[in-house]
Design a protein around this motif. Structure first.
Motif, mmCIF file in Angstrom:
data_model
loop_
_atom_site.group_PDB
_atom_site.id
_atom_site.type_symbol
_atom_site.label_atom_id
_atom_site.label_comp_id
_atom_site.label_asym_id
_atom_site.label_seq_id
_atom_site.Cartn_x
_atom_site.Cartn_y
_atom_site.Cartn_z
ATOM 1 N N ASN A 269 0.960 5.363 -9.452
ATOM 2 C CA ASN A 269 2.311 5.264 -8.912
ATOM 3 C C ASN A 269 2.559 3.879 -8.329
ATOM 4 O OD1 ASN A 269 2.959 8.105 -9.366
ATOM 5 N ND2 ASN A 269 1.496 8.518 -7.717
ATOM 6 N N GLU A 270 3.766 3.407 -8.502
ATOM 7 C CA GLU A 270 4.130 2.078 -8.017
ATOM 8 C C GLU A 270 4.205 2.066 -6.502
ATOM 9 O OE1 GLU A 270 7.475 -1.396 -8.855
ATOM 10 O OE2 GLU A 270 7.814 0.672 -9.509
ATOM 11 N N ARG A 271 3.776 0.946 -5.930
ATOM 12 C CA ARG A 271 3.977 0.717 -4.509
ATOM 13 C C ARG A 271 4.221 -0.781 -4.323
ATOM 14 N NH1 ARG A 271 -2.179 1.415 -2.131
ATOM 15 N NH2 ARG A 271 -2.651 -0.799 -2.078
ATOM 16 N N THR A 274 2.501 -4.546 -6.164
ATOM 17 C CA THR A 274 1.661 -4.150 -7.293
ATOM 18 C C THR A 274 2.172 -4.786 -8.581
ATOM 19 O OG1 THR A 274 2.959 -2.124 -7.631
ATOM 20 C CG2 THR A 274 0.968 -1.947 -6.280
ATOM 21 N N LEU A 276 2.664 -4.171 -12.669
ATOM 22 C CA LEU A 276 2.746 -3.138 -13.691
ATOM 23 C C LEU A 276 1.937 -3.535 -14.921
ATOM 24 C CD1 LEU A 276 3.922 -0.586 -15.036
ATOM 25 C CD2 LEU A 276 5.921 -1.996 -15.687
ATOM 26 N N ARG A 321 1.037 3.844 -17.930
ATOM 27 C CA ARG A 321 1.521 2.867 -16.952
ATOM 28 C C ARG A 321 0.598 2.891 -15.743
ATOM 29 N NH1 ARG A 321 7.091 1.580 -16.319
ATOM 30 N NH2 ARG A 321 6.995 2.378 -14.183
ATOM 31 N N PHE A 323 -0.601 0.596 -12.085
ATOM 32 C CA PHE A 323 -0.147 -0.399 -11.124
ATOM 33 C C PHE A 323 -1.356 -0.979 -10.406
ATOM 34 C CE2 PHE A 323 3.294 2.505 -11.892
ATOM 35 C CZ PHE A 323 4.386 1.660 -12.064
#
Length: 333
Positions: A269-271, A274, A276, A321, A323
């Motif tokens: 999950n993105e935070r 980060t 991609l 995907r 991160f």
């Protein structure tokens, strides 16, 4: 002054330097591990500390006393080897009591100390068993008890668990650490197993080619490897050159020529802060509670570790995907 001080120790065999000006200090009650690949000099250093091998130069102090030229039996050190070296004609009680008998300890005190030590290593009820009647793990417990019962100033351990199978080894690693903390004894362990070193040590000295390349707390060495060698040896780091790193993350990684990334650093999950990464799964290895995915992006191969219970079940050739936190890109010297 530190409890153990090793100053400028040097040693060569057949003209080849095995130890190069080795310096280190150890405090009383510390559990220290000398970690490194075969041939790095760790066992030689341990045997010099024990007095079993003479150094070509330098000095060793234990508890403020210069023991550089003192005989092994007068140094106040105990030693446990990979081979159990038990007396086959003596039972467990007699093996553990041997050193105390040599010191002419009174029988009443001898009995008490021996039985307490046998209990401490989890062998109560085995006092009359002979070595050939014991498992490898039990024999190593006897060897450990025999060394500790004489109350050495320092206990030296030369890969004592390496001949044991995985489960017994894990149990004895925990026992070793528990005993060390309970008794407050100073211990120096030699191993090539980084997981073992991480589990039992207060501090780790990582050796390569006769030199200490990094030392510190286990978590600091693991999280902050200083060099490419450390990153490759201490864990399962992805180690990439600057061009590879640039290709992987699509931007200049900053100062440095080599970089390390822990496989568990990648997130699903993105935070904030980060990067991609749209990668493709090329390989899958199940490692207990961890799944290690071999991935590829822009021709660069790397690995990422995800927990089994994360609910993610990736397949070969699947796009994913990920991160990467920028702070987990570690420049190496």
């Amino acid at each position: 002054m530190s409890f153990i001080t090793i100053n400028n120790i040097q040693k060569s065999f057949d003209g080849q330097k095995v130890l190069k000006n080795m310096d280190l200090t150890i405090e009383k009650g510390e559990f220290i591990t000398l970690l490194g690949p075969s041939g790095c000099g760790k066992s030689t250093l341990l045997r010099i500390a024990a007095g079993l091998v003479s150094a070509d130069g330098g000095s060793i102090f234990i508890d403020g006393i210069d023991v550089t030229n003192v005989s092994p039996k007068e140094r106040g050190v105990g030693m446990v080897f990979q081979s159990y070296a038990l007396f086959p004609n003596m039972n467990v009680y007699e093996n553990v009591a041997f050193g105390l008998k040599m010191k002419k300890i009174e029988k009443q005190h001898l009995d008490e100390r021996v039985m307490n030590m046998i209990k401490l290593v989890g062998l109560d009820g085995k006092e009359k068993a002979y070595p050939h009647e014991l498992s490898g793990g039990q024999q190593q417990r006897v060897a450990l008890a025999r060394s500790i019962v004489v109350e050495p100033k320092v206990l030296l351990l030369d890969e004592p668990l390496s001949a044991l199978d995985a489960q017994i080894r894990k149990n004895l690693q925990k026992l070793l650490r528990d005993i060390q903390q309970r008794l407050g004894i100073t211990m120096i362990l030699v191993t090539h197993d980084q997981e073992e070193a991480m589990l039992v040590s207060d501090r780790i000295f990582l050796l390569n080619k006769g030199e200490i390349v990094q030392s510190g707390l286990p978590q600091d060495i693991y999280k902050h490897p200083a060099t490419e060698f450390v990153a490759r040896f201490i864990g399962n780091y992805n180690v990439l050159g600057k061009d590879e790193m640039t290709q992987l993350i699509g931007q200049d990684p900053g100062e440095g020529m080599m970089y390390a990334i822990r496989p568990e650093a990648f997130l699903l999950n993105e935070r904030e802060n980060t990067i991609l990464l749209n990668a493709e799964v090329k390989d899958i290895a199940v490692l207990g509670s961890i799944v290690r995915y071999g991935l590829e992006l822009n021709g660069i191969s790397f690995s990422a570790d995800l927990l089994q219970q994360s609910g993610v079940n990736l397949e070969i050739n699947q796009k994913v995907r990920l991160f990467l936190p920028k702070e987990d890109v570690i420049p190496l010297t």
